[in-house]
Enzyme design. Structure first.
Site, short mmCIF file in Angstrom:
data_model
loop_
_atom_site.label_atom_id
_atom_site.label_comp_id
_atom_site.label_asym_id
_atom_site.label_seq_id
_atom_site.Cartn_x
_atom_site.Cartn_y
_atom_site.Cartn_z
N ASP A 30 0.85 -1.19 0.00
CA ASP A 30 0.00 0.00 0.00
C ASP A 30 0.89 1.24 0.00
O ASP A 30 1.89 1.31 0.70
CB ASP A 30 -0.92 -0.01 1.23
CG ASP A 30 -2.07 0.96 1.08
OD1 ASP A 30 -3.23 0.49 0.90
OD2 ASP A 30 -1.83 2.19 1.14
N VAL A 96 -11.00 2.73 -3.74
CA VAL A 96 -10.63 2.27 -5.09
C VAL A 96 -11.58 1.14 -5.46
O VAL A 96 -11.65 0.11 -4.77
CB VAL A 96 -9.17 1.78 -5.13
CG1 VAL A 96 -8.82 1.30 -6.53
CG2 VAL A 96 -8.21 2.90 -4.70
N HIS A 100 -10.17 -5.34 -3.49
CA HIS A 100 -8.84 -5.62 -2.96
C HIS A 100 -8.95 -6.06 -1.51
O HIS A 100 -9.79 -5.57 -0.76
CB HIS A 100 -7.92 -4.40 -3.08
CG HIS A 100 -8.54 -3.13 -2.58
ND1 HIS A 100 -9.43 -2.40 -3.32
CD2 HIS A 100 -8.39 -2.47 -1.40
CE1 HIS A 100 -9.81 -1.34 -2.64
NE2 HIS A 100 -9.21 -1.35 -1.46
N HIS A 102 -6.95 -6.09 1.98
CA HIS A 102 -5.81 -5.54 2.72
C HIS A 102 -5.23 -6.64 3.60
O HIS A 102 -5.98 -7.38 4.24
CB HIS A 102 -6.26 -4.40 3.65
CG HIS A 102 -6.81 -3.19 2.97
ND1 HIS A 102 -6.08 -2.02 2.82
CD2 HIS A 102 -8.02 -2.93 2.42
CE1 HIS A 102 -6.83 -1.11 2.22
NE2 HIS A 102 -8.01 -1.63 1.96
P1 5GP Z 1 -9.81 1.14 0.25
O1 5GP Z 1 -10.12 2.29 1.15
O2 5GP Z 1 -10.42 1.32 -1.13
O3 5GP Z 1 -10.13 -0.18 0.87
O4 5GP Z 1 -8.24 1.12 0.09
C1 5GP Z 1 -7.55 1.69 -0.99
C2 5GP Z 1 -6.10 1.60 -0.64
O5 5GP Z 1 -5.34 1.82 -1.81
C3 5GP Z 1 -5.65 2.67 0.36
O6 5GP Z 1 -5.09 2.03 1.52
C4 5GP Z 1 -4.62 3.50 -0.41
O7 5GP Z 1 -3.53 3.92 0.39
C5 5GP Z 1 -4.19 2.53 -1.50
N1 5GP Z 1 -3.76 3.19 -2.73
C6 5GP Z 1 -4.41 4.18 -3.39
N2 5GP Z 1 -3.74 4.53 -4.50
C7 5GP Z 1 -2.63 3.73 -4.54
C8 5GP Z 1 -1.56 3.62 -5.48
O8 5GP Z 1 -1.48 4.32 -6.50
N3 5GP Z 1 -0.60 2.71 -5.20
C9 5GP Z 1 -0.66 1.90 -4.09
N4 5GP Z 1 0.34 1.04 -3.90
N5 5GP Z 1 -1.68 1.97 -3.19
C10 5GP Z 1 -2.65 2.87 -3.42
#
Ligand code: 5GP
Length: 116
Positions: A30, A96, A100, A102
């Site tokens: 992340d 996103v 995914h 985590h």
């Molecule tokens: P969500 O809140 O959708 O479950 O988590 C999205 C995760 O994607 C967040 O923890 C954020 O830090 C990570 N993230 C967003 N953009 C990028 C990126 O361009 N590269 C990487 N490696 N992680 C990303």
């Protein structure tokens, strides 16, 4: 955030610290880690969220867990423990829209969700 973002990581069109990839899933660190180990494990094909999961996806979703187990071992956190988390939608805090999982670990993670 663009639905295409994680597809670009899968296709190596934008940089990411990829720790594992095969024909079905990709795992990468992340960009804004919330724990010493914070890795995202995603299907290579775009499934926007758990709401769009279908029976056809069962094999790849099971594979996410096998890959998570292997990465936890690689990271040295299998014994100390870790957390797997999938956010879905607005109230789930999903940012996103490419499903995914985590993988968090490397420190005690506390309660699962904040008490309100
Ligand atoms: P969500 O809140 O959708 O479950 O988590 C999205 C995760 O994607 C967040 O923890 C954020 O830090 C990570 N993230 C967003 N953009 C990028 C990126 O361009 N590269 C990487 N490696 N992680 C990303």
């Amino acid at each position: 955030m663009s639905d295409e973002l994680f597809l670009k990581i899968v296709n190596r069109e934008i940089p990411a610290d990829i720790v594992f990839q095969d024909d079905r899933v990709t795992a990468f660190r992340d960009i804004n880690p919330q724990a010493p180990t914070h890795i995202l494990i995603i299907p290579n094909k775009l499934i926007p969220s758990v709401n769009e999961v279908s029976e056809e996806d069962e094999a790849v979703l099971g594979h996410l867990l096998v890959v998570a187990r292997n990465i936890a071992r690689q990271e040295g956190i299998a014994e100390s423990g870790y957390r797997l988390l999938i956010n879905c939608g607005d109230h789930g805090g999903q940012e996103v829209y490419h499903l995914h999982m985590h993988l968090f670990g490397g420190r005690p993670l506390g309660r699962m969700i904040e008490r309100v």
